[in-house]
Motif scaffolding. Structure first.
Motif, short mmCIF file in Angstrom:
data_model
loop_
_atom_site.label_atom_id
_atom_site.label_comp_id
_atom_site.label_asym_id
_atom_site.label_seq_id
_atom_site.Cartn_x
_atom_site.Cartn_y
_atom_site.Cartn_z
N ILE A 159 0.83 -1.04 -0.12
CA ILE A 159 0.01 -0.05 -0.23
C ILE A 159 0.84 1.37 -0.12
CG2 ILE A 159 -1.71 1.13 1.19
CD1 ILE A 159 -2.82 -1.57 0.22
N PHE A 160 0.84 1.90 -0.80
CA PHE A 160 1.60 3.41 -1.31
C PHE A 160 0.35 4.40 -1.29
CE2 PHE A 160 4.52 0.22 -2.89
CZ PHE A 160 5.52 0.55 -2.10
N PRO A 161 0.16 5.18 -0.22
CA PRO A 161 -1.04 6.29 -0.41
C PRO A 161 -0.62 7.09 -1.44
CG PRO A 161 -0.77 5.61 2.14
CD PRO A 161 0.46 4.77 1.18
N LYS A 162 0.46 7.12 -1.67
CA LYS A 162 0.90 8.65 -2.86
C LYS A 162 0.07 8.41 -4.05
CE LYS A 162 5.27 7.38 -2.53
NZ LYS A 162 6.98 7.55 -2.61
N PHE A 163 -0.27 6.77 -4.44
CA PHE A 163 -0.89 6.64 -5.34
C PHE A 163 -2.19 7.37 -5.51
CE2 PHE A 163 1.69 2.52 -5.76
CZ PHE A 163 2.46 3.09 -6.98
N LEU A 164 -2.84 7.60 -4.58
CA LEU A 164 -4.24 8.11 -4.26
C LEU A 164 -4.33 9.70 -4.96
CD1 LEU A 164 -5.21 7.15 -0.72
CD2 LEU A 164 -5.96 5.85 -3.02
N LYS A 165 -3.29 10.22 -4.93
CA LYS A 165 -2.91 11.55 -5.45
C LYS A 165 -2.92 11.56 -7.00
CE LYS A 165 0.30 13.29 -2.01
NZ LYS A 165 1.38 13.82 -1.62
N THR A 166 -3.12 10.19 -7.74
CA THR A 166 -3.30 10.18 -9.36
C THR A 166 -4.80 10.10 -9.50
OG1 THR A 166 -3.34 7.76 -9.10
CG2 THR A 166 -1.09 9.02 -9.16
N LEU A 167 -5.66 9.95 -8.65
CA LEU A 167 -7.13 9.49 -8.74
C LEU A 167 -7.95 10.86 -8.71
CD1 LEU A 167 -7.73 6.88 -6.01
CD2 LEU A 167 -7.11 6.62 -8.69
N ASP A 168 -9.07 10.71 -9.57
CA ASP A 168 -10.04 11.65 -9.63
C ASP A 168 -10.87 11.67 -8.20
OD1 ASP A 168 -12.14 10.19 -10.14
OD2 ASP A 168 -11.86 10.55 -12.50
N ALA A 169 -11.69 12.68 -7.90
CA ALA A 169 -12.47 12.59 -6.79
C ALA A 169 -13.52 11.62 -6.73
CB ALA A 169 -13.25 14.03 -6.46
N ARG A 170 -14.08 11.12 -7.88
CA ARG A 170 -15.24 10.30 -7.97
C ARG A 170 -14.43 8.78 -7.56
NH1 ARG A 170 -18.29 8.00 -13.53
NH2 ARG A 170 -19.69 6.91 -12.47
N GLN A 171 -13.40 8.59 -8.11
CA GLN A 171 -12.73 7.21 -7.82
C GLN A 171 -12.31 7.23 -6.13
OE1 GLN A 171 -11.96 4.63 -9.36
NE2 GLN A 171 -12.44 4.89 -11.56
N THR A 172 -11.95 8.33 -5.60
CA THR A 172 -11.78 8.21 -4.24
C THR A 172 -12.69 7.95 -3.43
OG1 THR A 172 -10.04 9.73 -4.86
CG2 THR A 172 -10.33 9.40 -2.68
N LYS A 173 -13.91 8.56 -3.94
CA LYS A 173 -15.02 8.49 -2.94
C LYS A 173 -15.74 6.95 -3.07
CE LYS A 173 -17.73 12.21 -4.47
NZ LYS A 173 -18.74 13.03 -4.48
N SER A 174 -15.65 6.47 -4.26
CA SER A 174 -15.91 5.09 -4.57
C SER A 174 -15.42 4.25 -3.44
CB SER A 174 -15.60 4.76 -5.79
OG SER A 174 -15.83 3.17 -6.09
N GLY A 175 -13.98 4.28 -3.06
CA GLY A 175 -13.29 3.57 -2.03
C GLY A 175 -13.88 3.83 -0.73
N TYR A 176 -14.33 5.30 -0.29
CA TYR A 176 -14.68 5.65 1.00
C TYR A 176 -16.08 4.70 0.96
CZ TYR A 176 -14.35 8.64 4.79
OH TYR A 176 -14.38 9.28 6.08
N ALA A 177 -16.86 4.22 0.42
CA ALA A 177 -17.91 3.43 0.68
C ALA A 177 -17.59 2.22 1.26
CB ALA A 177 -18.78 3.16 -0.78
N GLU A 178 -16.41 1.65 0.66
CA GLU A 178 -16.06 0.28 1.28
C GLU A 178 -15.88 0.87 3.01
OE1 GLU A 178 -16.63 -2.81 0.80
OE2 GLU A 178 -16.93 -3.03 -1.46
N MET A 179 -15.07 1.92 3.19
CA MET A 179 -14.49 2.24 4.54
C MET A 179 -15.90 2.39 5.42
SD MET A 179 -11.38 4.74 3.48
CE MET A 179 -10.68 4.93 5.01
N LEU A 180 -16.77 3.20 4.92
CA LEU A 180 -17.97 3.31 5.57
C LEU A 180 -18.69 1.93 5.96
CD1 LEU A 180 -19.24 6.28 3.63
CD2 LEU A 180 -18.71 6.43 5.95
N LYS A 181 -18.67 0.76 5.14
CA LYS A 181 -19.09 -0.48 5.31
C LYS A 181 -18.29 -1.20 6.27
CE LYS A 181 -17.72 -4.08 3.40
NZ LYS A 181 -17.06 -4.91 2.29
N HIS A 182 -17.23 -0.81 6.46
CA HIS A 182 -16.41 -1.76 7.43
C HIS A 182 -16.75 -1.30 8.81
CE1 HIS A 182 -13.07 -2.37 4.47
NE2 HIS A 182 -13.81 -3.33 4.58
N GLY A 183 -17.07 -0.03 8.99
CA GLY A 183 -17.58 0.60 10.26
C GLY A 183 -19.05 -0.02 10.65
N LEU A 184 -20.00 0.01 9.54
CA LEU A 184 -21.27 -0.60 9.58
C LEU A 184 -21.31 -1.91 10.06
CD1 LEU A 184 -23.10 1.12 6.86
CD2 LEU A 184 -23.64 1.76 9.07
N ILE A 185 -20.51 -2.74 9.54
CA ILE A 185 -20.52 -4.17 9.85
C ILE A 185 -19.92 -4.81 11.19
CG2 ILE A 185 -21.11 -5.05 7.42
CD1 ILE A 185 -18.08 -5.88 7.54
#
Length: 351
Positions: A159-185
């Motif tokens: 995992i290299f967080p620096k790769f996230l700087k190459t993404l547009d906002a829509r792609q990054t938010k898409s991943g945030y859905a899974e993070m929210l899911k981890h909290g929910l479950i």
């Protein structure tokens, strides 16, 4: 930052990740080192990878990005490429990309010559917090998600967080859905933290999400029991994603966008069947609609989406099995849904 120990491999972050891959390659004496990219990671991530990687790449393999290319025909291309470039059982495939690429690259590696080593380097937030853990590999069958594949573990995940700087906002938010899911479950405090303050690229939160998923997978590597909770929002979410992918009149949704809708819908079913409070349900809906646009569904859309449920991988003996929430942080598996509740769930979503 501390590594996360999974079944037979570790997930390393940042400097530890750099040291781990270079030491691994130095020690293993691979006959060929193949690197798999798509056009996006070739342009934006390959230069960063070359700064990290101290060894030579024998052959660069390239595929087209996007869920629509996650099918067996792309695998055929890759198997032929590996063979044409003299790949053998002592070769390694390094997968540099998002979840589509690492799922497919892992499947190709797991089946070429009956299995060669592979390393996953996820470059999207979604693939870092979701596809990086658990060893699921595979491809779609037409528009049906992940119908063909195997569970097989990589040598390591980096995992290299620096790769996230190459993404547009829509792609990054898409991943945030899974993070929210981890909290929910699994972790109400984590849910409350990431709902209260969004930070899509925080390394500590990425590590926390990886650790939550890893803890579940370690208890149930082959998804016979508790691991099924990771599918919350995915039964309807995958059907929505497949329907929009296959319908030229609908906007194609990213995975996180589809499962965000799925989690609201399955949240409503949780309220009806498992006692999730109306307050918690409304909190879930508000959180997801803060980050994700509401998807428009006609009655015909809903009918078609419900028809796709019969292809869900969790189904058994003709039954569609759902994961529902008893409370935020507490999920239950293998729940059957009365048919009349689906229309009520979509009505709640539309409100």
């Amino acid at each position: 930052m501390e590594s996360v120990k999974s079944q037979s491999y570790e997930v390393h972050l940042d400097e530890l990740a750099k040291a781990a891959i270079n030491q691994h390659i130095a020690n293993k004496n691979y006959s060929k080192i193949f690197l798999l990219v798509d056009e996006n990671t070739k342009e934006h991530c390959l230069p960063i990878f070359k700064e990290i990687f101290d060894h030579s790449i024998d052959s660069l393999l390239e595929i087209k990005s996007g869920e629509e290319n996650k099918h067996i025909h792309t695998c055929l291309q890759l198997w032929e490429d590996l063979s044409n470039f003299d790949g053998d059982r002592k070769s390694i495939l390094i997968n540099l990309g998002g979840g589509v690429l690492t799922d497919m690259g892992g499947f190709v590696a797991s089946t070429f010559k009956r299995g060669i080593d592979f390393i996953n380097i996820p470059t999207t937030l979604l693939s870092m917090v979701d596809a990086s853990i658990g060893g699921k590999t595979g491809v779609d069958l037409g528009s049906l998600k992940n119908q063909v594949g195997v569970i097989n573990q990589p040598q390591m995940v980096l995992i290299f967080p620096k790769f996230l700087k190459t993404l547009d906002a829509r792609q990054t938010k898409s991943g945030y859905a899974e993070m929210l899911k981890h909290g929910l479950i699994r972790d109400k405090a984590y849910w409350e933290d990431i709902v209260a303050k969004a930070d899509f690229t925080d390394a500590a939160r990425i590590q926390k999400s990886i650790a939550i998923k890893n803890d579940v997978v370690l208890q149930d590597p082959t998804e016979q029991g508790v691991r099924k909770i990771l599918n919350f929002g995915h039964t309807l979410g995958h059907a929505i994603e497949s329907y929009c992918l296959d319908n030229p009149n609908k906007k194609t949704l990213l995975h996180g966008e589809a499962i965000a809708a799925g989690m609201i819908l399955e949240g409503y079913l949780s309220h009806e069947l498992r006692g999730l409070s109306k307050l918690a349900l409304d909190e879930i809906k508000k959180a997801f609609l803060t980050y994700f646009d509401k998807v428009e569904f006609t009655e015909d859309d809903i009918d078609a989406i419900l028809q796709l449920l019969k292809y869900d991988k969790k189904n058994s003996h003709g039954n569609v099995n759902f994961v529902l929430l008893q409370d935020i942080g507490n999920a239950a598996t293998d729940i059957k849904i009365p048919e009349e509740l689906f229309s009520k769930a979509f009505a709640y979503y539309k409100e």
